[in-house]
Design a protein around this motif. Structure first.
Motif, PDB file in Angstrom:
ATOM      1  N   PHE A   1       5.615   3.793   2.160  1.00  0.00           N
ATOM      2  CA  PHE A   1       5.035   2.555   2.348  1.00  0.00           C
ATOM      3  C   PHE A   1       5.649   1.820   3.478  1.00  0.00           C
ATOM      4  O   PHE A   1       6.749   2.139   4.065  1.00  0.00           O
ATOM      5  CB  PHE A   1       5.068   1.750   1.026  1.00  0.00           C
ATOM      6  N   ASN A  59       1.424   5.023  -0.028  1.00  0.00           N
ATOM      7  CA  ASN A  59       0.614   6.385   0.361  1.00  0.00           C
ATOM      8  C   ASN A  59       1.402   7.808  -0.228  1.00  0.00           C
ATOM      9  O   ASN A  59       2.725   7.516  -0.281  1.00  0.00           O
ATOM     10  CB  ASN A  59       0.782   6.633   1.963  1.00  0.00           C
ATOM     11  N   SER A  60       0.568   8.666  -0.983  1.00  0.00           N
ATOM     12  CA  SER A  60       1.478   9.468  -1.602  1.00  0.00           C
ATOM     13  C   SER A  60       0.610  10.804  -1.169  1.00  0.00           C
ATOM     14  O   SER A  60      -0.662  10.973  -1.089  1.00  0.00           O
ATOM     15  CB  SER A  60       1.005   9.417  -3.262  1.00  0.00           C
ATOM     16  N   THR A  61       1.660  11.883  -0.625  1.00  0.00           N
ATOM     17  CA  THR A  61       1.030  13.211  -0.509  1.00  0.00           C
ATOM     18  C   THR A  61       1.674  14.196  -1.173  1.00  0.00           C
ATOM     19  O   THR A  61       2.899  14.007  -1.493  1.00  0.00           O
ATOM     20  CB  THR A  61       1.026  13.457   1.187  1.00  0.00           C
ATOM     21  N   TYR A  87       6.201   9.754  -1.143  1.00  0.00           N
ATOM     22  CA  TYR A  87       5.906   8.576  -1.105  1.00  0.00           C
ATOM     23  C   TYR A  87       6.020   7.738   0.274  1.00  0.00           C
ATOM     24  O   TYR A  87       7.314   7.929   0.572  1.00  0.00           O
ATOM     25  CB  TYR A  87       6.183   7.838  -2.374  1.00  0.00           C
ATOM     26  N   GLU A 113       0.803  -1.281   0.025  1.00  0.00           N
ATOM     27  CA  GLU A 113       0.083   0.098   0.103  1.00  0.00           C
ATOM     28  C   GLU A 113       0.800   1.212  -0.089  1.00  0.00           C
ATOM     29  O   GLU A 113       1.630   1.380   0.960  1.00  0.00           O
ATOM     30  CB  GLU A 113      -0.873   0.061   1.147  1.00  0.00           C
TER      31      GLU A 113
END
Length: 113
Positions: free
Chosen positions: A22, A10-12, A20, A8
């Motif tokens: 994970f 996660n990108s912000t 990025y 999974e």
């Protein structure tokens, strides 16, 4: 906490930068290889006089050194103007192979041939 079945990511976005992250579980005494490949969302204009690329790698606190292989491919109309210490320019690619023992910033500046 139950970890997800797959990876999974996660990108912000923060201050015009994409971050990025994970979670990977590596059993004690074991190794796990992780390959990350991505393309920049915008195309580099072939007539751009200067192009800069910057990547910050954050070492996981509390872990030992671990190997990284970084490969940055660039268009043939450019050449490397400057690059961070330890990077090698080979066949339209900038390459770094080292053990990550602290946070590391990678900078590559390209210019027209």
């Amino acid at each position: 906490f139950a970890p997800p079945a797959g990876l999974e990511v996660n990108s912000t976005n923060e201050t015009n930068k994409t971050i990025y992250g994970f979670l990977v579980t590596v059993p004690s005494g074991k190794l796990k290889k992780i390959d990350i490949e991505y393309s920049l969302p915008q195309k580099i204009p072939s007539d751009a006089p200067l192009v800069s690329y910057n990547l910050k790698l954050f070492k996981q606190p509390g872990t030992g050194d671990y190997p990284i292989d970084f490969i940055f491919s660039y268009p043939s109309v450019f050449k490397v103007l400057s690059a961070s210490k330890g990077l090698k320019d080979q066949n339209q690619k900038v390459i770094l192979q080292e053990d990550l023992n602290q946070d590391r910033e990678i900078q590559v500046d390209l210019t027209q041939k």
